[in-house]
Design a protein around this motif. Structure first.
Motif, PDB file in Angstrom:
ATOM      1  N   THR A  60      22.130 -33.480 -13.980  1.00 27.41           N
ATOM      2  CA  THR A  60      20.850 -33.465 -13.755  1.00 27.41           C
ATOM      3  C   THR A  60      20.121 -32.065 -13.747  1.00 27.41           C
ATOM      4  OG1 THR A  60      21.022 -33.155 -11.278  1.00 27.41           O
ATOM      5  CG2 THR A  60      21.290 -35.595 -12.231  1.00 27.41           C
ATOM      6  N   TYR A  62      19.980 -30.319 -11.191  1.00 25.43           N
ATOM      7  CA  TYR A  62      19.655 -30.034  -9.793  1.00 25.43           C
ATOM      8  C   TYR A  62      21.005 -29.956  -8.896  1.00 25.43           C
ATOM      9  CZ  TYR A  62      14.588 -31.263 -10.527  1.00 25.43           C
ATOM     10  OH  TYR A  62      13.321 -31.028 -11.102  1.00 25.43           O
ATOM     11  N   HIS A 102      11.339 -35.194  -7.624  1.00 24.21           N
ATOM     12  CA  HIS A 102      12.349 -35.531  -6.648  1.00 24.21           C
ATOM     13  C   HIS A 102      11.558 -35.589  -5.327  1.00 24.21           C
ATOM     14  CE1 HIS A 102      12.914 -31.234  -5.298  1.00 24.21           C
ATOM     15  NE2 HIS A 102      13.305 -31.046  -6.566  1.00 24.21           N
ATOM     16  N   PRO A 106      11.400 -39.740  -6.227  1.00 23.14           N
ATOM     17  CA  PRO A 106      12.570 -39.742  -6.571  1.00 23.14           C
ATOM     18  C   PRO A 106      13.151 -40.894  -7.435  1.00 23.14           C
ATOM     19  CG  PRO A 106      12.440 -40.232  -4.101  1.00 23.14           C
ATOM     20  CD  PRO A 106      11.017 -39.797  -4.823  1.00 23.14           C
ATOM     21  N   CYS A 109      12.684 -39.808 -10.965  1.00 16.20           N
ATOM     22  CA  CYS A 109      13.447 -38.750 -11.093  1.00 16.20           C
ATOM     23  C   CYS A 109      14.901 -39.214 -11.565  1.00 16.20           C
ATOM     24  CB  CYS A 109      13.352 -37.526 -10.083  1.00 16.20           C
ATOM     25  SG  CYS A 109      14.134 -36.142 -10.467  1.00 16.20           S
ATOM     26  N   CYS A 110      15.257 -39.871 -10.793  1.00 19.14           N
ATOM     27  CA  CYS A 110      16.662 -40.425 -10.885  1.00 19.14           C
ATOM     28  C   CYS A 110      16.967 -41.298 -12.166  1.00 19.14           C
ATOM     29  CB  CYS A 110      17.139 -41.443  -9.815  1.00 19.14           C
ATOM     30  SG  CYS A 110      17.647 -40.532  -8.267  1.00 19.14           S
ATOM     31  N   ARG A 113      17.105 -38.778 -14.845  1.00 18.33           N
ATOM     32  CA  ARG A 113      17.950 -37.658 -15.035  1.00 18.33           C
ATOM     33  C   ARG A 113      19.120 -38.172 -15.062  1.00 18.33           C
ATOM     34  NH1 ARG A 113      14.998 -33.745 -15.976  1.00 18.33           N
ATOM     35  NH2 ARG A 113      16.779 -32.317 -16.303  1.00 18.33           N
ATOM     36  N   LYS A 114      19.391 -39.547 -14.286  1.00 19.74           N
ATOM     37  CA  LYS A 114      20.727 -40.111 -14.221  1.00 19.74           C
ATOM     38  C   LYS A 114      20.801 -41.473 -14.927  1.00 19.74           C
ATOM     39  CE  LYS A 114      21.707 -38.224  -9.705  1.00 19.74           C
ATOM     40  NZ  LYS A 114      22.340 -38.742  -8.410  1.00 19.74           N
ATOM     41  N   CYS A 195      22.623 -34.460  -5.964  1.00 15.05           N
ATOM     42  CA  CYS A 195      21.727 -33.141  -6.187  1.00 15.05           C
ATOM     43  C   CYS A 195      21.365 -32.614  -4.969  1.00 15.05           C
ATOM     44  CB  CYS A 195      20.481 -33.859  -6.888  1.00 15.05           C
ATOM     45  SG  CYS A 195      20.673 -34.568  -8.567  1.00 15.05           S
ATOM     46  N   PRO A 197      18.663 -31.003  -3.769  1.00 10.55           N
ATOM     47  CA  PRO A 197      17.255 -31.208  -3.249  1.00 10.55           C
ATOM     48  C   PRO A 197      17.337 -32.624  -2.433  1.00 10.55           C
ATOM     49  CG  PRO A 197      16.847 -30.559  -5.518  1.00 10.55           C
ATOM     50  CD  PRO A 197      18.170 -30.905  -5.499  1.00 10.55           C
ATOM     51  N   CYS A 198      18.273 -33.545  -2.867  1.00 10.78           N
ATOM     52  CA  CYS A 198      18.240 -34.908  -2.237  1.00 10.78           C
ATOM     53  C   CYS A 198      19.420 -34.932  -1.487  1.00 10.78           C
ATOM     54  CB  CYS A 198      18.216 -36.086  -3.304  1.00 10.78           C
ATOM     55  SG  CYS A 198      16.865 -35.732  -4.397  1.00 10.78           S
ATOM     56  N   TRP A 213      18.446 -38.320  -0.065  1.00  2.98           N
ATOM     57  CA  TRP A 213      16.971 -38.747  -0.096  1.00  2.98           C
ATOM     58  C   TRP A 213      16.554 -38.696   1.315  1.00  2.98           C
ATOM     59  CZ3 TRP A 213      20.825 -41.731  -2.995  1.00  2.98           C
ATOM     60  CH2 TRP A 213      20.930 -41.181  -4.311  1.00  2.98           C
TER      61      TRP A 213
HETATM   62 FE1  SF4 Z   1      16.386 -36.154  -9.180  1.00  6.90          FE
HETATM   63 FE2  SF4 Z   1      17.212 -35.973  -6.570  1.00  6.90          FE
HETATM   64 FE3  SF4 Z   1      17.780 -38.240  -8.171  1.00  6.90          FE
HETATM   65 FE4  SF4 Z   1      18.876 -35.966  -8.307  1.00  6.90          FE
HETATM   66  S1  SF4 Z   1      19.039 -37.219  -6.811  1.00  6.90           S
HETATM   67  S2  SF4 Z   1      17.936 -37.031  -9.994  1.00  6.90           S
HETATM   68  S3  SF4 Z   1      17.135 -34.345  -7.907  1.00  6.90           S
HETATM   69  S4  SF4 Z   1      15.698 -37.652  -7.354  1.00  6.90           S
END
Ligand code: SF4
Length: 230
Positions: A60, A62, A102, A106, A109-110, A113-114, A195, A197-198, A213
């Motif tokens: 990701t 992150y 995020h 979130p 974002c997930c 990125r995922k 990640c 930040p989460c 999260w």
């Molecule tokens: Fe984004 Fe957090 Fe999901 Fe990672 S866990 S992809 S930083 S929201």
């Protein structure tokens, strides 16, 4: 496929289940790996049977520096066929276009990125091994050891959760017995690591994912985007 006999499947040990699944299917095998202890235990079992198994890591951008360092160390030590799945946008591109998702969204974002990178990667496989366990979260309590999932493309894939009925102490005992180094962040008190930040320390000691999260959600979406086929 062994999933025709759910009562037999559910009683098998992880190694016996792996052997049955691999004997029953000539499909293309993959494993998702976040480099947490559960994934390392399954990968340890799987790589002895399928040494070249593609190891899908959701890169990701992150993750903790410790996670990247551990990933690289283990990939070299175990000679892994590592596939870093990267999102369409880099972190600066995403933050430039949408801000710090995020914090604000979130789920989106997930998704970027995922979920989207994994959805695309799974198109190339028929068997998907995971380290999911029922005990990890209320969202996983009904997990079966073998599940057939419908991908958004309409293809089906067999998801194999060989540790579904294992406790954390069984995971811990397995990695200790086999001398498997674990991600050093466990030693700082994180029972579930994603990640940076989460990922926080758990808000509820009885719920290992309660620090993810900041307790606002329990799943990133990679285990919920596909439809479970009955
Ligand atoms: Fe984004 Fe957090 Fe999901 Fe990672 S866990 S992809 S930083 S929201």
């Amino acid at each position: 496929m062994t999933s025709q006999f759910p009562e037999i499947v559910e009683s098998l040990s992880p190694e016996a289940l792996l052997d049955r699944v691999l004997a029953d299917s000539s499909g293309r095998v993959s494993i998702t790996c976040s480099f947490q202890a559960e994934d390392m235990a399954v990968l340890h079992m799987l790589r002895s049977r399928v040494p070249e198994v593609p190891v899908l890591f959701l890169d990701t951008g992150y993750h903790f520096a410790e996670t990247y360092a551990y990933r690289d160390r283990m990939a070299a030590a175990w000679k892994l066929n590592l596939r870093n799945l990267t999102p369409a946008m880099t972190v600066p591109e995403q933050e430039g276009a949408f801000g710090i998702l995020h914090r604000t969204d979130p789920g989106r974002c997930c998704q970027f990125r995922k979920v989207e990178p994994l959805m695309a990667a799974l198109e190339g496989f028929d068997l998907w091994f995971t380290g999911l366990r029922r005990e990890q979260s209320p969202t996983r309590k009904n997990l079966k050891k073998i599940e057939r999932h419908l991908l958004p493309s309409g293809r089906s894939i067999d998801k194999i959760n060989v540790l579904a009925d294992w406790s954390w102490s069984q995971v811990s005992e397995y990695v200790t017995r086999h001398g498997i180094e674990v991600l050093p962040l466990y030693h700082l008190g994180y029972p579930s690591i994603g990640c940076e930040p989460c990922t926080g320390l758990p808000l509820d000691q009885s719920d290992p994912r309660s620090g993810r999260w900041a307790g606002k959600k329990l799943e990133c979406g990679i285990h919920t985007f596909s439809k479970l086929e009955e």
